[in-house]
Design an enzyme around this catalytic site. Sequence first.
Site, short mmCIF file in Angstrom:
data_model
loop_
_atom_site.label_atom_id
_atom_site.label_comp_id
_atom_site.label_asym_id
_atom_site.label_seq_id
_atom_site.Cartn_x
_atom_site.Cartn_y
_atom_site.Cartn_z
N HIS A 1 74.39 -0.86 22.54
CA HIS A 1 72.97 -0.99 22.82
C HIS A 1 72.32 0.35 23.19
O HIS A 1 71.51 0.89 22.45
CB HIS A 1 72.75 -1.96 24.00
CG HIS A 1 73.39 -3.30 23.85
ND1 HIS A 1 72.98 -4.24 22.92
CD2 HIS A 1 74.40 -3.88 24.53
CE1 HIS A 1 73.71 -5.33 23.04
NE2 HIS A 1 74.59 -5.15 24.00
O1 RIB Z 1 71.15 -6.39 26.90
C1 RIB Z 1 71.83 -5.16 26.80
C2 RIB Z 1 71.38 -4.24 27.88
O2 RIB Z 1 71.67 -4.80 29.16
C3 RIB Z 1 72.13 -2.88 27.86
O3 RIB Z 1 71.29 -1.88 28.37
C4 RIB Z 1 73.27 -3.12 28.79
O4 RIB Z 1 73.76 -1.91 29.38
C5 RIB Z 1 72.61 -3.97 29.84
O5 RIB Z 1 71.92 -3.11 30.74
#
Ligand code: RIB
Length: 312
Positions: free
Chosen positions: A242
């Site tokens: 992500h």
């Molecule tokens: O949904 C994914 C996000 O939530 C990413 O930033 C992960 O690190 C959590 O913070």
Amino acid sequence: MPRKIIIDTDPGQDDAVAILLALASPDELQVLGITAVAGNVPLALTQKNARIVCELAGKVDVPIFAGCDRPLARDLVTAEHVHGKTGLDGPTLPDPVMPLQEAHAVDFLIETLKREPAGSVTLCPLGPLTNIATALKSAPEIAPRIGGIVLMGGAYFQVGNITPAAEFNIYVDPEAAEIVFKSGVPITVIPLDVTHKALVTRPRNDAFRALGNRVGVAVAQMTDFFERFDKAKYGSLGAPLHDPCVTAYLLRPDLFSGRHVNVEIETEGRFTRGMTVADWWGVSGRAPNATFIGDVDAEGFFALLTDRLARL
Ligand code: RIB
Ligand code: CA
């Protein structure tokens, strides 16, 4: 001239990789500071993990600040089920020696944005938007001074990962997200729609490990650990990276594509708290307020990431 950025983060293995990618790219990115926020794990751990990651990268001159330890108006929701008890489960990394800065992260954000030339600093939130929203509430005059916000959060076609409707970062603090999305600051959103296409498949994980440096091995161990949740939930081929998509977007925006659309944050829905209502098809008549990214060249992303991690 490298682009000046502040990374706001809740490490988290994927946050860690995003920070490493930024620190491995000093010709393009100048990290003015890292601000920790409560999210994946409580603040005491996110600020510690941010320091662990900087030491792993050998970049101990990056100032790290602790920020808000809970959302604006709700109880904190964490994600140990994804990231493990420490938030950085996977590799065994030493406790940090580098100091945490005395100043509060919100004060650092405000002071830096007032000091640096207007428009010269990009904010890169990788967790709940509590620090950013608090800074905007405390000092609204900084909004026009922010060059842009490139954040990981939200989802449209991929809907939710923490609830059926919402992505974790926005879900944890929807009131903060609403303040940010209504701030008028140019926003680029890297949602699950993109990050679920950036999966650490086995060959990609092997490529990290094959780098042979401490960073490559640690990243392989991090993604080995935090792929479990997504493999079990989505049957995906590996961990979705992500947050590193934010850093990669700053380095190579050509690897991404999206649309400038209206994005509203649901703060009242009984089942839809934290949903990013992205008007992808332009049916609402509401003014566009964000560039919502929908696609990424995954091969290009991993080639960039692996090449840069080799430099640390
Ligand atoms: O949904 C994914 C996000 O939530 C990413 O930033 C992960 O690190 C959590 O913070
Ligand atoms: Ca994060």
